[in-house]
Design an enzyme around this catalytic site. Sequence first.
Site, PDB file in Angstrom:
ATOM      1  N   SER A   1       8.984 -11.854 -33.514  1.00 53.84           N
ATOM      2  CA  SER A   1      10.401 -11.481 -33.408  1.00 53.84           C
ATOM      3  C   SER A   1      11.357 -12.604 -33.827  1.00 53.84           C
ATOM      4  O   SER A   1      12.340 -12.324 -34.523  1.00 53.84           O
ATOM      5  CB  SER A   1      10.715 -11.006 -31.985  1.00 53.84           C
ATOM      6  OG  SER A   1      10.026  -9.806 -31.736  1.00 53.84           O
TER       7      SER A   1
ATOM      8  N   LYS B   1       8.238  -4.551 -19.932  1.00 51.60           N
ATOM      9  CA  LYS B   1       9.105  -3.432 -20.338  1.00 51.60           C
ATOM     10  C   LYS B   1       9.548  -2.570 -19.151  1.00 51.60           C
ATOM     11  O   LYS B   1      10.639  -2.006 -19.169  1.00 51.60           O
ATOM     12  CB  LYS B   1       8.410  -2.569 -21.399  1.00 51.60           C
ATOM     13  CG  LYS B   1       8.322  -3.289 -22.756  1.00 51.60           C
ATOM     14  CD  LYS B   1       7.780  -2.388 -23.850  1.00 51.60           C
ATOM     15  CE  LYS B   1       7.618  -3.167 -25.149  1.00 51.60           C
ATOM     16  NZ  LYS B   1       7.179  -2.324 -26.264  1.00 51.60           N
TER      17      LYS B   1
ATOM     18  N   ASN C   1      12.813  -2.050 -24.256  1.00 51.00           N
ATOM     19  CA  ASN C   1      12.430  -3.193 -25.108  1.00 51.00           C
ATOM     20  C   ASN C   1      13.646  -3.952 -25.625  1.00 51.00           C
ATOM     21  O   ASN C   1      13.497  -4.944 -26.334  1.00 51.00           O
ATOM     22  CB  ASN C   1      11.532  -2.747 -26.278  1.00 51.00           C
ATOM     23  CG  ASN C   1      12.331  -2.133 -27.413  1.00 51.00           C
ATOM     24  OD1 ASN C   1      13.419  -1.605 -27.202  1.00 51.00           O
ATOM     25  ND2 ASN C   1      11.804  -2.211 -28.620  1.00 51.00           N
TER      26      ASN C   1
END
Length: 272
Positions: free
Chosen positions: A17, A66, A87
């Site tokens: 990410s 999550k 998320n």
Amino acid sequence: MNDQYAVIGNPIGHSKSPLIHAAFAKQTGQALVYSALLAPVDGFAQAVDAFRAAGGRGMNVTIPFKLDAYRYASDLTERAKHAQAVNTLKFEGARVLGDNTDGAGLVRDIEHNLGFNLAGKTVLVMGAGGAARGVLLPLLACKPSALTIANRTPQKALDLAQRFAAHGTVRASDYAGLAGDRYDLIVNATSSSLNEQLPPLPPRLFAPGALAYDLMYGKGLTPFLAFAEANHAQILADGLGMLVEQAAESFYVWRGVRPEAQPVMALLRNAA
Ligand code: ATR
């Protein structure tokens, strides 16, 4: 100071990410900093509190947090409510928006990147855990003619089919019960690839022109994609496109600007 974002998880060292969002920021000319945050498994809320107190604007949330993020949010989008998992967090003063961009990322990869139109198609989703829950509503929103959920533990598939019944033609099955069916799209939302395993699928499930999509990705074909290739699926896709597209959707939620995912997908493929 640039706006601060982060991905939070445990472990977090291998997360792509930060690389993806740095590429998006550069591409769109948005001034932001995106880092990776390791939190203790029982320390999610404290870590997020501290990040917000330091001026953080939003977060991506990955394994195992999550559900913690779902509980932490003060407001939830419809797709996060249906996924029962978050998320993406967006911090707006005292309020915390919880969203789930996983399913939107999958659908965008299927329809936009792979050019596969879901309307009127028959769809099989394998698995009835968190990953499956996250993609069902966005898939059904594309109006497939029918969607089947198959799971090793059939009761979990039945529960999900009931929960999503208002959103389309949804039925549940065990794997043996799929014999004789044909599907235009089969999505592997089980965690079986992690153990180099494959759900016990009957043969001849792929209709002509079918797409096989594994939410997992890695080097080479996953066991499911190898099975799909041997069983004449026409298009094979792993979860890398979904990974980048869910990130693009999160970026849009935070910044109101939608980055182009395809150059970043190419970057990741070349780096692998
Ligand atoms: P995730 O968040 O990745 O969905 P999960 O909630 O633990 O993880 O769900 C894992 C899913 O993969 C479940 O649907 C599980 O089936 P069961 O509900 O019967 O446990 C499925 N799964 C895992 N390993 C599998 C295997 N070897 N064969 C078939 N299904 C498998």
